[in-house]
Design an enzyme around this catalytic site. Structure first.
Site, mmCIF file in Angstrom:
data_model
loop_
_atom_site.group_PDB
_atom_site.id
_atom_site.type_symbol
_atom_site.label_atom_id
_atom_site.label_comp_id
_atom_site.label_asym_id
_atom_site.label_seq_id
_atom_site.Cartn_x
_atom_site.Cartn_y
_atom_site.Cartn_z
ATOM 1 N N VAL A 83 -26.018 27.962 20.455
ATOM 2 C CA VAL A 83 -27.277 28.069 21.773
ATOM 3 C C VAL A 83 -26.894 29.356 22.343
ATOM 4 O O VAL A 83 -27.984 30.195 22.000
ATOM 5 C CB VAL A 83 -27.254 27.435 22.418
ATOM 6 C CG1 VAL A 83 -28.229 27.513 23.460
ATOM 7 C CG2 VAL A 83 -26.906 25.579 22.512
ATOM 8 N N GLU A 84 -25.710 30.035 22.422
ATOM 9 C CA GLU A 84 -25.257 31.038 23.067
ATOM 10 C C GLU A 84 -25.102 32.483 21.764
ATOM 11 O O GLU A 84 -25.904 33.249 22.589
ATOM 12 C CB GLU A 84 -24.065 31.156 23.100
ATOM 13 C CG GLU A 84 -24.452 30.386 24.773
ATOM 14 C CD GLU A 84 -24.705 30.546 26.172
ATOM 15 O OE1 GLU A 84 -25.014 31.807 26.193
ATOM 16 O OE2 GLU A 84 -24.911 30.092 27.170
ATOM 17 N N SER A 85 -24.207 32.008 21.334
ATOM 18 C CA SER A 85 -24.894 33.849 19.724
ATOM 19 C C SER A 85 -24.537 33.122 18.718
ATOM 20 O O SER A 85 -24.536 34.209 17.840
ATOM 21 C CB SER A 85 -22.986 33.666 20.054
ATOM 22 O OG SER A 85 -22.259 33.088 19.812
ATOM 23 N N TYR A 99 -33.090 26.003 26.551
ATOM 24 C CA TYR A 99 -32.016 26.244 26.955
ATOM 25 C C TYR A 99 -30.895 24.341 26.902
ATOM 26 O O TYR A 99 -30.142 24.975 25.598
ATOM 27 C CB TYR A 99 -30.695 26.983 28.001
ATOM 28 C CG TYR A 99 -29.722 27.020 27.945
ATOM 29 C CD1 TYR A 99 -28.684 27.755 27.318
ATOM 30 C CD2 TYR A 99 -28.359 26.209 28.649
ATOM 31 C CE1 TYR A 99 -27.484 28.219 26.784
ATOM 32 C CE2 TYR A 99 -26.836 26.009 28.069
ATOM 33 C CZ TYR A 99 -26.899 27.546 27.411
ATOM 34 O OH TYR A 99 -25.228 27.202 27.443
#
Length: 533
Positions: free
Chosen positions: A141-143, A247
């Protein structure tokens, strides 16, 4: 009552007799001379001798019959079997994220390839802390598991940690090293932060995850606002930023997709359930090209495992370790031990010239004033002409360190974004907004073209690249390097090539009061059709 007790005792003895073959198969030696029936008879007799022996045999049975741990070949399966956060039913926000993943099956295939070196380590650490395995999906999700990722919010690394949070959880950030991109250090810091958030929100993982994205203060204020209004305070009921509202569902969509990947017919490349790397102490600074050579791997592979190191060498003040592929560790440790600390770096003897300063010399050799000062035992930055200085130098050309910060910047700036590439030197008072306005481009794009975030501070003297689209057809635009001759002026050159003086100034980062010098080279973007007409 007595009959009932006798009956229960008989049942207990019968159960013990039924299970003891399993015990004797495990405990009786192969050469004991006892046949299987004899073993059963012997254990049954022993069971009836006393209550003590009965309890001992029952205890052994319980130990032998305990389920064995599941052995996984694929880390994804290991995660899938331990996903624990409940999934909401008929949730539109979750379904929207799930639909995106299902429409882009290649995305997870690419992610799995990037995650391969890191995922086993992350899963091991999460399990050691007894945290939910959904957290192993958070770097997606982040990167998307891109180790050099840098966001518009100044977050860096696979866990996308912002500078303040990095400092708060002990991650060093300096010219040589950024702990937010160090896979080993950042994983520990990210999980420390998530443990803190989970405790802060009384064990609610959805609140903790939302806070990881937007901060615990923002989530706490949203909860209190709902409490004051008499509304539910679960994650789905909170008024949070749009990014945060998507998110958490994105993470849960990944969880659902893994749990039902057979139904979704997803083909996610397997990741071996074994260590990919080991952490090896180096005890001192070392040139990364040399380290790669000692390990017998490519420089890029070493840098992807150690993305926290910004430059061509590890940081002089540490951390003094490298993550090295497990299979290469023995040879690497032997080769490293054979080198003294002085042999792990190359050094140049530099004679100070007129106009030199420590910062100028440091920039020339891609190091820092601090390191030159410490190497030469200088009390301050004062140097004199003719003085000799010891300076660290890389063993290869800077262009060979393709994943160093400077080379990643060059690659980003040279990626075509338009027809015309301009160079701009930051002046005092400049901002991304003011520069973007002057060149009629997006301030976010200016930041992106230069591997920065829109909120980053611009320092005077910094060189930026700006891309523009030409009004003319792309096929008619040609880049020309013009060498200034005697008698040339900006107006004469502009007239000759049918361009404006303003464009000439922008293309060459000049001001209107600049005097041209014979031999000086200027870059021009000309419309071939107009010039030849």
């Amino acid at each position: 009552m007595k009959a009932l007790i006798v009956g229960l005792f008989s049942l207990l003895l019968g159960a013990c007799q039924l299970t003891t073959p399993t015990v004797t198969e495990q405990l009786a030696p192969a050469d004991s001379g006892l046949t299987q029936p004899e073993q059963n008879t012997e254990v049954a007799a022993n069971s009836q001798t006393s209550d003590d022996s009965l309890s001992k045999e029952t205890e052994v049975v319980a130990k032998v019959e305990a389920p064995l741990p599941v052995v996984y070949d694929d880390v994804w399966l290991r995660i899938e079997d331990q996903l624990a956060i409940p999934l909401p039913e008929n949730n539109k926000r979750l379904q929207a994220q799930l639909n995106w993943f299902l429409k882009h099956p290649d995305y997870m295939r690419r992610v799995s390839v990037r995650a391969d070196p890191y995922l086993f380590f992350i899963v091991e650490e999460i399990e050691r802390r007894n945290m939910p395995l959904e957290l192993a999906l958070l770097p997606i999700v982040e990167s998307a598991f891109q180790p050099f990722a840098y966001s518009h919010g100044r977050a860096a690394g696979i866990w996308q940690i912002i500078p303040g949070t990095g400092t708060r959880f002990g991650l060093e950030q300096n010219w040589w090293y950024d702990g937010r991109r160090d896979v080993y250090a950042a994983t520990h810091a990210a999980l420390d932060y998530l443990e803190y958030l989970n405790k802060y929100f009384d064990g609610d993982w959805l609140h903790a995850l939302a806070a990881y994205n937007s901060g615990e203060g923002r989530v706490r204020r949203a909860i209190r606002a709902n409490e004051k209004a008499g509304k539910a305070t679960d994650f789905w009921s909170l008024n949070l930023p749009r990014e945060t509202r998507a998110y958490v569902p994105k993470l849960l969509a990944l969880s659902q997709m893994l749990q039902q990947r057979d139904n979704y017919k997803l083909n996610i490349p397997a990741i071996a359930n074994k260590p990919y790397f080991e952490k090896v102490a180096t005890y001192s600074q070392i040139d990364l090209a040399l380290a790669a050579e000692l390990a017998g791997i490519k420089l890029d592979e070493l840098h992807k495992l150690n993305p926290g190191f910004n430059r061509w060498a590890t940081a002089p003040d540490g951390p003094h370790y490298l993550l090295v592929p497990t299979k290469t560790v023995p040879n690497f440790e032997i080769a490293l031990a054979s080198l003294s600390k002085q042999e792990r770096m190359q050094w140049a003897r530099y004679k100070v010239k007129s106009g030199d300063s420590l910062s100028v010399i440091a920039k020339r050799y891609n190091t820092t004033s601090k390191q030159i000062r410490e190497l030469n035992q200088l009390n301050n930055n004062t140097i004199r002409i003719g003085q000799h200085l010891l300076v660290p130098v890389s063993s290869r050309k800077q262009s060979a360190y393709t994943l160093s910060q400077s080379q990643r910047l060059v690659s980003q700036q040279n990626k075509p974004r338009g027809d015309i590439k301009l160079s701009y030197t930051v002046k005092s008072g400049d901002s991304f907004w003011s520069i973007a306005q002057a060149y009629k481009v997006s301030h976010r794009n200016v930041a992106k073209w230069n591997s920065m975030a829109p909120t980053d501070t611009l320092k005077p003297g910094k060189k930026l690249v700006i891309w523009q689209k030409s009004k003319a057809s792309k096929n008619h635009i040609q880049t020309v390097t013009y060498q200034v001759r005697n008698g040339d002026s900006l107006s004469r050159i502009a007239q000759k090539f049918k361009v404006s003086i303003t464009d000439l100034l922008k293309w060459n980062d000049l001001n209107k009061n600049h005097y041209l010098q014979p031999g000086q080279k200027l870059k021009l973007y000309i419309n071939v059709a107009e010039v030849s007409a």
